[in-house]
Motif scaffolding. Structure first.
Motif, PDB file in Angstrom:
ATOM      1  N   ALA A  91       1.034  17.101   4.171  1.00 11.82           N
ATOM      2  CA  ALA A  91       2.023  18.162   3.979  1.00 11.82           C
ATOM      3  C   ALA A  91       1.364  19.432   3.464  1.00 11.82           C
ATOM      4  O   ALA A  91       1.720  20.549   3.888  1.00 11.82           O
ATOM      5  CB  ALA A  91       3.107  17.698   3.012  1.00 11.82           C
ATOM      6  N   ILE A  92       0.402  19.290   2.572  1.00  8.92           N
ATOM      7  CA  ILE A  92      -0.304  20.464   2.054  1.00  8.92           C
ATOM      8  C   ILE A  92      -1.105  21.126   3.164  1.00  8.92           C
ATOM      9  O   ILE A  92      -1.094  22.359   3.322  1.00  8.92           O
ATOM     10  CB  ILE A  92      -1.223  20.051   0.887  1.00  8.92           C
ATOM     11  N   LEU A  93      -1.805  20.319   3.945  1.00 12.06           N
ATOM     12  CA  LEU A  93      -2.683  20.850   4.992  1.00 12.06           C
ATOM     13  C   LEU A  93      -1.905  21.366   6.193  1.00 12.06           C
ATOM     14  O   LEU A  93      -2.132  22.486   6.677  1.00 12.06           O
ATOM     15  CB  LEU A  93      -3.666  19.752   5.438  1.00 12.06           C
ATOM     16  N   GLU A  94      -0.959  20.575   6.708  1.00 10.35           N
ATOM     17  CA  GLU A  94      -0.291  20.901   7.961  1.00 10.35           C
ATOM     18  C   GLU A  94       0.975  21.748   7.780  1.00 10.35           C
ATOM     19  O   GLU A  94       1.269  22.603   8.616  1.00 10.35           O
ATOM     20  CB  GLU A  94       0.073  19.600   8.696  1.00 10.35           C
ATOM     21  N   ASP A  95       1.713  21.505   6.696  1.00  7.31           N
ATOM     22  CA  ASP A  95       2.966  22.231   6.487  1.00  7.31           C
ATOM     23  C   ASP A  95       2.781  23.460   5.608  1.00  7.31           C
ATOM     24  O   ASP A  95       3.689  24.286   5.512  1.00  7.31           O
ATOM     25  CB  ASP A  95       4.010  21.325   5.799  1.00  7.31           C
ATOM     26  N   ARG A  96       1.625  23.540   4.948  1.00  5.62           N
ATOM     27  CA  ARG A  96       1.363  24.568   3.946  1.00  5.62           C
ATOM     28  C   ARG A  96       2.406  24.504   2.835  1.00  5.62           C
ATOM     29  O   ARG A  96       2.853  25.519   2.296  1.00  5.62           O
ATOM     30  CB  ARG A  96       1.301  25.957   4.583  1.00  5.62           C
TER      31      ARG A  96
ATOM     32  N   GLU B 115       3.985  24.111  -0.721  1.00  2.91           N
ATOM     33  CA  GLU B 115       3.573  24.506  -2.063  1.00  2.91           C
ATOM     34  C   GLU B 115       4.122  23.557  -3.123  1.00  2.91           C
ATOM     35  O   GLU B 115       3.739  23.637  -4.297  1.00  2.91           O
ATOM     36  CB  GLU B 115       4.043  25.931  -2.343  1.00  2.91           C
ATOM     37  N   ALA B 116       5.032  22.686  -2.726  1.00  4.36           N
ATOM     38  CA  ALA B 116       5.575  21.654  -3.606  1.00  4.36           C
ATOM     39  C   ALA B 116       6.010  20.490  -2.727  1.00  4.36           C
ATOM     40  O   ALA B 116       6.250  20.651  -1.526  1.00  4.36           O
ATOM     41  CB  ALA B 116       6.743  22.189  -4.429  1.00  4.36           C
ATOM     42  N   ILE B 117       6.120  19.325  -3.333  1.00  5.13           N
ATOM     43  CA  ILE B 117       6.543  18.115  -2.630  1.00  5.13           C
ATOM     44  C   ILE B 117       7.752  17.528  -3.345  1.00  5.13           C
ATOM     45  O   ILE B 117       7.765  17.426  -4.575  1.00  5.13           O
ATOM     46  CB  ILE B 117       5.422  17.056  -2.604  1.00  5.13           C
ATOM     47  N   VAL B 118       8.744  17.149  -2.567  1.00  2.13           N
ATOM     48  CA  VAL B 118       9.892  16.417  -3.098  1.00  2.13           C
ATOM     49  C   VAL B 118       9.783  14.982  -2.599  1.00  2.13           C
ATOM     50  O   VAL B 118       9.664  14.742  -1.392  1.00  2.13           O
ATOM     51  CB  VAL B 118      11.221  17.052  -2.639  1.00  2.13           C
TER      52      VAL B 118
ATOM     53  N   LEU C 269       0.808  11.742  -8.456  1.00  2.00           N
ATOM     54  CA  LEU C 269       0.618  12.501  -7.215  1.00  2.00           C
ATOM     55  C   LEU C 269       0.443  13.987  -7.503  1.00  2.00           C
ATOM     56  O   LEU C 269      -0.372  14.665  -6.854  1.00  2.00           O
ATOM     57  CB  LEU C 269       1.816  12.285  -6.285  1.00  2.00           C
ATOM     58  N   SER C 270       1.170  14.504  -8.465  1.00  2.00           N
ATOM     59  CA  SER C 270       1.027  15.911  -8.827  1.00  2.00           C
ATOM     60  C   SER C 270      -0.373  16.200  -9.353  1.00  2.00           C
ATOM     61  O   SER C 270      -1.008  17.192  -8.969  1.00  2.00           O
ATOM     62  CB  SER C 270       2.081  16.284  -9.877  1.00  2.00           C
ATOM     63  N   GLN C 271      -0.875  15.324 -10.200  1.00  2.00           N
ATOM     64  CA  GLN C 271      -2.222  15.505 -10.748  1.00  2.00           C
ATOM     65  C   GLN C 271      -3.287  15.360  -9.673  1.00  2.00           C
ATOM     66  O   GLN C 271      -4.269  16.119  -9.638  1.00  2.00           O
ATOM     67  CB  GLN C 271      -2.455  14.504 -11.874  1.00  2.00           C
ATOM     68  N   ALA C 272      -3.097  14.416  -8.762  1.00  2.00           N
ATOM     69  CA  ALA C 272      -4.101  14.159  -7.730  1.00  2.00           C
ATOM     70  C   ALA C 272      -4.188  15.283  -6.707  1.00  2.00           C
ATOM     71  O   ALA C 272      -5.268  15.580  -6.190  1.00  2.00           O
ATOM     72  CB  ALA C 272      -3.793  12.838  -7.020  1.00  2.00           C
ATOM     73  N   HIS C 273      -3.047  15.926  -6.410  1.00  2.00           N
ATOM     74  CA  HIS C 273      -3.012  16.904  -5.325  1.00  2.00           C
ATOM     75  C   HIS C 273      -2.861  18.348  -5.798  1.00  2.00           C
ATOM     76  O   HIS C 273      -2.930  19.273  -4.985  1.00  2.00           O
ATOM     77  CB  HIS C 273      -1.881  16.547  -4.348  1.00  2.00           C
TER      78      HIS C 273
ATOM     79  N   ASP D 198       0.829  -1.211   0.000  1.00  2.00           N
ATOM     80  CA  ASP D 198       0.000   0.000   0.000  1.00  2.00           C
ATOM     81  C   ASP D 198       0.861   1.258   0.000  1.00  2.00           C
ATOM     82  O   ASP D 198       0.417   2.325   0.430  1.00  2.00           O
ATOM     83  CB  ASP D 198      -0.937   0.007   1.209  1.00  2.00           C
ATOM     84  N   ALA D 199       2.091   1.140  -0.509  1.00  2.00           N
ATOM     85  CA  ALA D 199       3.034   2.253  -0.446  1.00  2.00           C
ATOM     86  C   ALA D 199       2.503   3.501  -1.136  1.00  2.00           C
ATOM     87  O   ALA D 199       2.610   4.615  -0.597  1.00  2.00           O
ATOM     88  CB  ALA D 199       4.370   1.836  -1.062  1.00  2.00           C
ATOM     89  N   SER D 200       1.928   3.350  -2.313  1.00  2.00           N
ATOM     90  CA  SER D 200       1.453   4.514  -3.059  1.00  2.00           C
ATOM     91  C   SER D 200       0.390   5.282  -2.282  1.00  2.00           C
ATOM     92  O   SER D 200       0.418   6.518  -2.209  1.00  2.00           O
ATOM     93  CB  SER D 200       0.905   4.070  -4.420  1.00  2.00           C
ATOM     94  N   ALA D 201      -0.553   4.566  -1.686  1.00  2.00           N
ATOM     95  CA  ALA D 201      -1.613   5.214  -0.919  1.00  2.00           C
ATOM     96  C   ALA D 201      -1.056   5.924   0.314  1.00  2.00           C
ATOM     97  O   ALA D 201      -1.479   7.039   0.651  1.00  2.00           O
ATOM     98  CB  ALA D 201      -2.666   4.187  -0.506  1.00  2.00           C
ATOM     99  N   ARG D 202      -0.092   5.313   0.968  1.00  2.00           N
ATOM    100  CA  ARG D 202       0.482   5.924   2.171  1.00  2.00           C
ATOM    101  C   ARG D 202       1.285   7.171   1.836  1.00  2.00           C
ATOM    102  O   ARG D 202       1.269   8.160   2.575  1.00  2.00           O
ATOM    103  CB  ARG D 202       1.324   4.889   2.910  1.00  2.00           C
ATOM    104  N   ILE D 203       1.979   7.123   0.725  1.00  2.00           N
ATOM    105  CA  ILE D 203       2.722   8.316   0.301  1.00  2.00           C
ATOM    106  C   ILE D 203       1.750   9.429  -0.064  1.00  2.00           C
ATOM    107  O   ILE D 203       1.943  10.599   0.300  1.00  2.00           O
ATOM    108  CB  ILE D 203       3.646   7.964  -0.878  1.00  2.00           C
ATOM    109  N   GLY D 204       0.678   9.080  -0.759  1.00  2.00           N
ATOM    110  CA  GLY D 204      -0.345  10.074  -1.085  1.00  2.00           C
ATOM    111  C   GLY D 204      -0.946  10.703   0.158  1.00  2.00           C
ATOM    112  O   GLY D 204      -1.231  11.907   0.189  1.00  2.00           O
ATOM    113  N   HIS D 205      -1.128   9.905   1.198  1.00  2.00           N
ATOM    114  CA  HIS D 205      -1.657  10.429   2.461  1.00  2.00           C
ATOM    115  C   HIS D 205      -0.695  11.450   3.071  1.00  2.00           C
ATOM    116  O   HIS D 205      -1.128  12.504   3.567  1.00  2.00           O
ATOM    117  CB  HIS D 205      -1.895   9.273   3.433  1.00  2.00           C
TER     118      HIS D 205
END
Length: 243
Positions: free
Chosen positions: A166-171, A173-176, A189-193, A154-161
């Motif tokens: 990160a968007i909600l709590e860290d604010r 603007e990009a993810i590495v 992930l870019s398209q989904a988020h 379930d790695a993909s789902a956990r990374i997506g979580h």
């Protein structure tokens, strides 16, 4: 041009995935040579694994010259400084490449990596590269690296979580994405988020191609000067251990 893309661990399926990602973004005329050492750890998850991977990694670089630039495809930038001493051709770590690109695309970014034990090394690199202030947080998804090679995990789902957090709590603007084994997840992930999600493999390919086209080389002055003698040869007289 030819780019030598080295996965410092010995997991061939990950090397194949890294090579495929690199080829998707490489310019016409760029050849990707995706390889891994024949000895070393199956995955790199922290300082110890990094240390025991170095001999195999440096052997690969030192044993061949059929490349115009080197990409080290481990997010910890394993052996980066030592590799730059072995060749004057550009050597790029995927962590460093992704951090710099993220800093040019956003005010702040978060890193989503694998296990918590990898967080200190990533944080140290951010500070060393002068980008710690641009990183909101380094997040661990607590996914072992080799789970990224398991289609049933379930790695993909956990990374997506973690991206959503990160968007909600860290604010952020990009993810590495903090592992070369995540390279196939970035676009979805870019398209989904709805924000840039950067994979260091493709970032490093773009930077390496640019450096080669510009005719740039690694400095041979100071810290990246070549080794003073062949460390694989017999120890010269007077340089051995004290009796």
């Amino acid at each position: 041009m030819r780019l030598l893309v080295i996965n410092p661990n010995t997991t061939a399926t990950m090397t194949e995935k890294i090579g495929a990602a690199a080829r998707r973004v490489a310019a016409p005329g760029t050849e990707i040579l995706a390889v891994n050492p024949g000895r070393g750890p199956a995955s790199i998850e922290g300082y110890y694994d990094e240390a025991i991977s170095l001999a195999g990694l440096l052997e690969v670089i030192g044993s061949r010259s059929d490349y115009d630039a080197v990409i080290i495809a481990c997010f910890d930038d394993t052996g980066l400084d030592a590799a730059r001493c072995l060749t004057d051709k550009p050597v790029i770590g995927i962590g460093e490449a992704a951090f710099h690109m993220a800093a040019m695309l956003s005010n702040s970014f978060s890193v989503v990596t694998t296990l918590g034990r990898s967080v200190p090394a990533i944080s140290h690199n951010l500070a060393r590269y002068g980008l710690a202030a641009r990183c909101a947080r380094v997040r661990a998804s607590e996914i072992p690296v080799l789970d990224l090679e398991d289609p049933l995990s379930d790695a993909s789902a956990r990374i997506g979580h973690e991206v959503a957090r990160a968007i909600l709590e860290d604010r952020a603007e990009a993810i590495v994405l903090g592992c070369a084994g995540m390279t196939d997840l970035a676009r979805a992930l870019s398209q989904a988020h709805g924000l840039p999600v950067l994979d260091g493999v493709v970032c490093a390919v773009a930077l390496a191609e640019g450096m080669v086209r510009l005719g740039l080389a690694t400095s041979r002055l100071g810290g990246y000067a070549p080794p003073r003698f062949d460390k694989s040869a017999p120890v010269p007289p007077g340089r051995g251990p004290a009796p």
